[in-house]
Design an enzyme around this catalytic site. Structure first.
Site, PDB file in Angstrom:
ATOM      1  N   LYS A  72       0.842  -1.208   0.000  1.00 38.93           N
ATOM      2  CA  LYS A  72       0.000   0.000   0.000  1.00 38.93           C
ATOM      3  C   LYS A  72       0.875   1.255   0.000  1.00 38.93           C
ATOM      4  CE  LYS A  72      -3.779   2.404   2.260  1.00 38.93           C
ATOM      5  NZ  LYS A  72      -4.512   2.666   3.493  1.00 38.93           N
ATOM      6  N   HIS A 188       8.511   8.684  20.906  1.00 36.71           N
ATOM      7  CA  HIS A 188       9.165   9.020  22.169  1.00 36.71           C
ATOM      8  C   HIS A 188       8.220   9.741  23.119  1.00 36.71           C
ATOM      9  CE1 HIS A 188      13.141   9.694  24.324  1.00 36.71           C
ATOM     10  NE2 HIS A 188      13.173   8.449  23.892  1.00 36.71           N
ATOM     11  N   HIS A 223      15.551  20.149  19.866  1.00 37.78           N
ATOM     12  CA  HIS A 223      14.810  18.890  19.636  1.00 37.78           C
ATOM     13  C   HIS A 223      15.432  18.228  18.399  1.00 37.78           C
ATOM     14  CE1 HIS A 223      11.615  16.059  19.787  1.00 37.78           C
ATOM     15  NE2 HIS A 223      10.590  16.794  19.382  1.00 37.78           N
ATOM     16  N   HIS A 262      19.380  15.165  27.981  1.00 31.33           N
ATOM     17  CA  HIS A 262      18.004  14.778  27.670  1.00 31.33           C
ATOM     18  C   HIS A 262      17.054  15.224  28.772  1.00 31.33           C
ATOM     19  CE1 HIS A 262      14.557  12.392  26.410  1.00 31.33           C
ATOM     20  NE2 HIS A 262      15.136  12.426  25.223  1.00 31.33           N
ATOM     21  N   ASP A 313      20.546  11.891  18.860  1.00 34.38           N
ATOM     22  CA  ASP A 313      20.982  12.677  17.703  1.00 34.38           C
ATOM     23  C   ASP A 313      22.481  12.623  17.431  1.00 34.38           C
ATOM     24  OD1 ASP A 313      18.553  13.613  16.784  1.00 34.38           O
ATOM     25  OD2 ASP A 313      18.498  15.261  18.222  1.00 34.38           O
ATOM     26  N   ARG A 338       9.228   9.978  12.541  1.00 33.42           N
ATOM     27  CA  ARG A 338       8.382  10.371  13.685  1.00 33.42           C
ATOM     28  C   ARG A 338       6.929  10.598  13.280  1.00 33.42           C
ATOM     29  NH1 ARG A 338       9.809  12.163  18.814  1.00 33.42           N
ATOM     30  NH2 ARG A 338      11.396  10.546  18.580  1.00 33.42           N
ATOM     31  N   ARG A 357      -5.883  22.198  27.644  1.00 31.88           N
ATOM     32  CA  ARG A 357      -5.917  23.627  27.951  1.00 31.88           C
ATOM     33  C   ARG A 357      -5.474  23.812  29.403  1.00 31.88           C
ATOM     34  NH1 ARG A 357      -5.856  28.335  30.290  1.00 31.88           N
ATOM     35  NH2 ARG A 357      -7.037  30.001  29.273  1.00 31.88           N
TER      36      ARG A 357
HETATM   37  C1  LIG Z   1      15.815  13.578  19.753  1.00 35.85           C
HETATM   38  C2  LIG Z   1      15.885  14.714  20.705  1.00 35.85           C
HETATM   39  O1  LIG Z   1      15.144  15.646  20.625  1.00 35.85           O
HETATM   40  S1  LIG Z   1      16.993  14.572  21.974  1.00 35.85           S
HETATM   41  C3  LIG Z   1      17.372  16.241  22.458  1.00 35.85           C
HETATM   42  C4  LIG Z   1      18.139  16.934  21.371  1.00 35.85           C
HETATM   43  N1  LIG Z   1      18.612  18.247  21.836  1.00 35.85           N
HETATM   44  C5  LIG Z   1      19.906  18.521  22.054  1.00 35.85           C
HETATM   45  O2  LIG Z   1      20.794  17.698  21.880  1.00 35.85           O
HETATM   46  C6  LIG Z   1      20.211  19.922  22.473  1.00 35.85           C
HETATM   47  C7  LIG Z   1      21.235  19.966  23.620  1.00 35.85           C
HETATM   48  N2  LIG Z   1      20.618  19.513  24.856  1.00 35.85           N
HETATM   49  C8  LIG Z   1      19.842  20.348  25.589  1.00 35.85           C
HETATM   50  O3  LIG Z   1      19.666  21.542  25.270  1.00 35.85           O
HETATM   51  C9  LIG Z   1      19.164  19.792  26.821  1.00 35.85           C
HETATM   52  O4  LIG Z   1      19.917  18.732  27.357  1.00 35.85           O
HETATM   53  C10 LIG Z   1      17.708  19.308  26.521  1.00 35.85           C
HETATM   54  C11 LIG Z   1      16.905  20.417  25.814  1.00 35.85           C
HETATM   55  C12 LIG Z   1      17.713  18.081  25.630  1.00 35.85           C
HETATM   56  C13 LIG Z   1      17.054  18.959  27.852  1.00 35.85           C
HETATM   57  O5  LIG Z   1      16.928  20.127  28.578  1.00 35.85           O
HETATM   58  P1  LIG Z   1      16.659  20.109  30.149  1.00 35.85           P
HETATM   59  O6  LIG Z   1      15.687  19.077  30.499  1.00 35.85           O
HETATM   60  O7  LIG Z   1      16.354  21.512  30.549  1.00 35.85           O
HETATM   61  O8  LIG Z   1      18.100  19.693  30.715  1.00 35.85           O
HETATM   62  P2  LIG Z   1      18.584  19.488  32.192  1.00 35.85           P
HETATM   63  O9  LIG Z   1      17.533  19.927  33.154  1.00 35.85           O
HETATM   64  O10 LIG Z   1      19.095  18.106  32.314  1.00 35.85           O
HETATM   65  O11 LIG Z   1      19.824  20.478  32.288  1.00 35.85           O
HETATM   66  C14 LIG Z   1      20.614  20.463  33.433  1.00 35.85           C
HETATM   67  C15 LIG Z   1      21.805  21.358  33.249  1.00 35.85           C
HETATM   68  O12 LIG Z   1      22.672  20.805  32.261  1.00 35.85           O
HETATM   69  C16 LIG Z   1      22.908  21.743  31.244  1.00 35.85           C
HETATM   70  N3  LIG Z   1      22.909  21.075  29.977  1.00 35.85           N
HETATM   71  C17 LIG Z   1      21.972  20.196  29.547  1.00 35.85           C
HETATM   72  N4  LIG Z   1      22.279  19.797  28.294  1.00 35.85           N
HETATM   73  C18 LIG Z   1      23.414  20.417  27.959  1.00 35.85           C
HETATM   74  C19 LIG Z   1      24.201  20.412  26.803  1.00 35.85           C
HETATM   75  N5  LIG Z   1      23.862  19.681  25.746  1.00 35.85           N
HETATM   76  N6  LIG Z   1      25.327  21.167  26.787  1.00 35.85           N
HETATM   77  C20 LIG Z   1      25.669  21.914  27.847  1.00 35.85           C
HETATM   78  N7  LIG Z   1      24.946  21.974  28.972  1.00 35.85           N
HETATM   79  C21 LIG Z   1      23.830  21.241  29.031  1.00 35.85           C
HETATM   80  C22 LIG Z   1      21.726  22.692  31.324  1.00 35.85           C
HETATM   81  O13 LIG Z   1      22.046  23.965  30.764  1.00 35.85           O
HETATM   82  C23 LIG Z   1      21.483  22.751  32.800  1.00 35.85           C
HETATM   83  O14 LIG Z   1      22.422  23.618  33.396  1.00 35.85           O
HETATM   84  P3  LIG Z   1      21.972  24.680  34.503  1.00 35.85           P
HETATM   85  O15 LIG Z   1      21.398  23.845  35.615  1.00 35.85           O
HETATM   86  O16 LIG Z   1      23.251  25.381  34.831  1.00 35.85           O
HETATM   87  O17 LIG Z   1      20.958  25.539  33.831  1.00 35.85           O
HETATM   88  O1  LIG Z   2      11.778  12.939  24.380  1.00 35.48           O
HETATM   89  C1  LIG Z   2      12.289  14.036  24.127  1.00 35.48           C
HETATM   90  O2  LIG Z   2      12.122  15.055  24.850  1.00 35.48           O
HETATM   91  C2  LIG Z   2      13.136  14.221  22.939  1.00 35.48           C
HETATM   92  C3  LIG Z   2      13.506  12.957  22.246  1.00 35.48           C
HETATM   93  O3  LIG Z   2      14.445  12.287  22.609  1.00 35.48           O
HETATM   94  C4  LIG Z   2      12.679  12.519  21.124  1.00 35.48           C
HETATM   95  O4  LIG Z   2      11.655  13.141  20.820  1.00 35.48           O
HETATM   96  O5  LIG Z   2      13.030  11.496  20.494  1.00 35.48           O
END
Ligand SMILES: CC(=O)SCCNC(=O)CCNC(=O)[C@H](O)C(C)(C)COP(=O)(O)OP(=O)(O)OC[C@H]1O[C@@H](n2cnc3c(N)ncnc32)[C@H](O)[C@@H]1OP(=O)(O)O
Ligand SMILES: O=C([O-])CC(=O)C(=O)O
Length: 377
Positions: A72, A188, A223, A262, A313, A338, A357
């Site tokens: 399909k 996810h 993300h 993460h 990633d 996704r 909401r």
């Molecule tokens: C498939 C996906 O979507 S997976 C995610 C892909 N995104 C990335 O790789 C972007 C880089 N990573 C990030 O920005 C973050 O780790 C996120 C957005 C994924 C998660 O964000 P949060 O849940 O807010 O992270 P968390 O609470 O664990 O952060 C804790 C601390 O580690 C730091 N930290 C987290 N990730 C990173 C990073 N990649 N590089 C540097 N510092 C980081 C934060 O700034 C934070 O510091 P602070 O307490 O001084 O502010």
């Molecule tokens: O779960 C998340 O926040 C991000 C992630 O790893 C995904 O969407 O695959």
């Protein structure tokens, strides 16, 4: 086994925003399951189409069901002329995620979901046609050729994507890695883009609107866009030593390192070990002595310095690169995968819906007195 990550603070972290039977993320500090099946088993044994079927139809298909599903999808790969025309108008320097967003939205104009009873057909169509949308635009913009997206030797979504992109059937290894990658990215739980889709679905909107919104959320570098940003990072370095020095500087300047950390996992993302293994194999195939060792050193430094681990990633960047995929197409591949998870969530939301909401804590001014315009500063 690691402690579950302590969740709190802004970003709705740690708050339950609904129910799902589709996926568990980090339930015991690590781990990922789709409808109860472990991601490692799925990546090892399944085809992506089986996983999409599992998410969308609620069970793993038997052989006949899988054959019919794949046939399909194969029959739904051609692009309507009006959509091709739109794709041809998009500037060649547009971001491919914007192309995906426009392509999905245009499809919704041409093949509108008028009733929820049509949802499975509309979802199958999106699954089938997304690789065609992005490769048609890319090849037209880059080379001025109009490819026939319906005519491929490959019969898997990952294989079709590579074949349309490169104009030849991919090797078995590359098709297999694409298959694994699409499985890893398929679903996810309540990540940002899926939550976007569910919020949209909760207003009883159409499936193309839900997916178009989700594509917009996935685009950001925090993300899905992180796989492209990770590529930009590792390409800066010629040796592991340079990578170590570069990362130490970035950490000192408190820069975010894309592809690490993460929102839910506490000490590892189970998808990383899987894609890392394939990236290593691809590095051997192409004779790489730079990108893979640089990536490994980045992983070591980030863990040593910050206890931050690679998310899904990071090693996707080198793996895709080794298969000759241009960096700007990395996040659209995430979309091709996704969409199965987003659509499964839309179906789940619709089956037991209440408009999403939440409330907000008000932080603005209280009881302002109305000022006529001529009296305002
Ligand atoms: C498939 C996906 O979507 S997976 C995610 C892909 N995104 C990335 O790789 C972007 C880089 N990573 C990030 O920005 C973050 O780790 C996120 C957005 C994924 C998660 O964000 P949060 O849940 O807010 O992270 P968390 O609470 O664990 O952060 C804790 C601390 O580690 C730091 N930290 C987290 N990730 C990173 C990073 N990649 N590089 C540097 N510092 C980081 C934060 O700034 C934070 O510091 P602070 O307490 O001084 O502010
Ligand atoms: O779960 C998340 O926040 C991000 C992630 O790893 C995904 O969407 O695959």
């Amino acid at each position: 086994m690691a402690e579950a990550k302590k969740l709190g603070g802004a970003g709705l972290r740690g708050q339950v925003a609904g129910e799902t039977a589709l996926c568990t993320v980090g339930k015991t500090g690590a781990g990922l399951t789709y409808r109860g099946y472990d991601i490692t088993d799925l990546a090892e044994n399944a085809q992506f189409e089986e996983v999409a079927y599992l998410l969308l139809r609620g069970k793993l298909p038997n052989q006949q069901e899988l054959d019919e599903y794949k046939a399909k999808l194969q029959s739904l790969r051609s692009l309507p002329d009006a959509l091709k025309l739109v794709l041809e108008q998009i500037p060649k320097d547009a971001h491919p995620m914007d192309v995906m967003r426009t392509g999905c939205s245009m499809l919704g104009n041409l093949e509108t979901e008028n009733d929820f009873s049509e949802q499975d057909d509309k979802i199958d169509r999106m699954m089938a046609v997304f690789p065609a949308i992005i490769t048609y635009w890319y090849r037209f913009a880059q080379e001025g050729v109009r490819i026939d997206t319906a005519n491929t030797e490959s019969d898997s979504i990952g294989g079709v994507f590579l074949e349309l992109l490169h104009g030849k059937k991919p090797s078995e290894l590359h098709e297999r890695v694409m298959n694994v990658s699409l499985i890893l990215y398929a679903e996810h739980e309540f990540n940002a883009s899926t939550f976007t889709a569910r919020v949209c679905a909760s207003t009883l909107s159409d499936i193309h609107s839900c997916v178009t919104g989700a594509i917009g959320s996935l685009r950001g570098p925090l993300h899905g866009g992180a796989n492209e940003a990770a590529m930009a990072l590792i390409q800066k370095f010629q040796t592991p030593e340079e990578a170590e020095q570069g990362l130490m500087g970035m950490l000192e300047r408190k820069e975010k390192i894309m592809g690490f950390g993460h929102a839910i996992y506490s000490d590892s993302d189970p998808r990383n070990a899987i894609i890392k293994k394939w990236s290593e194999q691809l590095a051997e195939e192409v004779g790489d002595t730079v990108l893979y060792p640089v990536s490994v050193r980045c992983e070591e430094v980030m863990w040593r310095e910050k206890k931050l681990f690679c998310n899904a990633d990071f090693f996707h960047a080198s793996a895709y690169h080794f298969m000759g995929i241009p960096t700007e197409l990395f996040t659209p591949i995430f979309v091709m995968s996704r969409v199965s998870g987003w659509a499964a969530h839309v179906k789940e939301q619709r089956a037991n819906n209440r408009i999403i909401r939440p409330s907000a804590d008000y932080t603005g001014p209280e009881s302002c007195e109305w000022q006529p315009i001529e009296k305002r500063a």
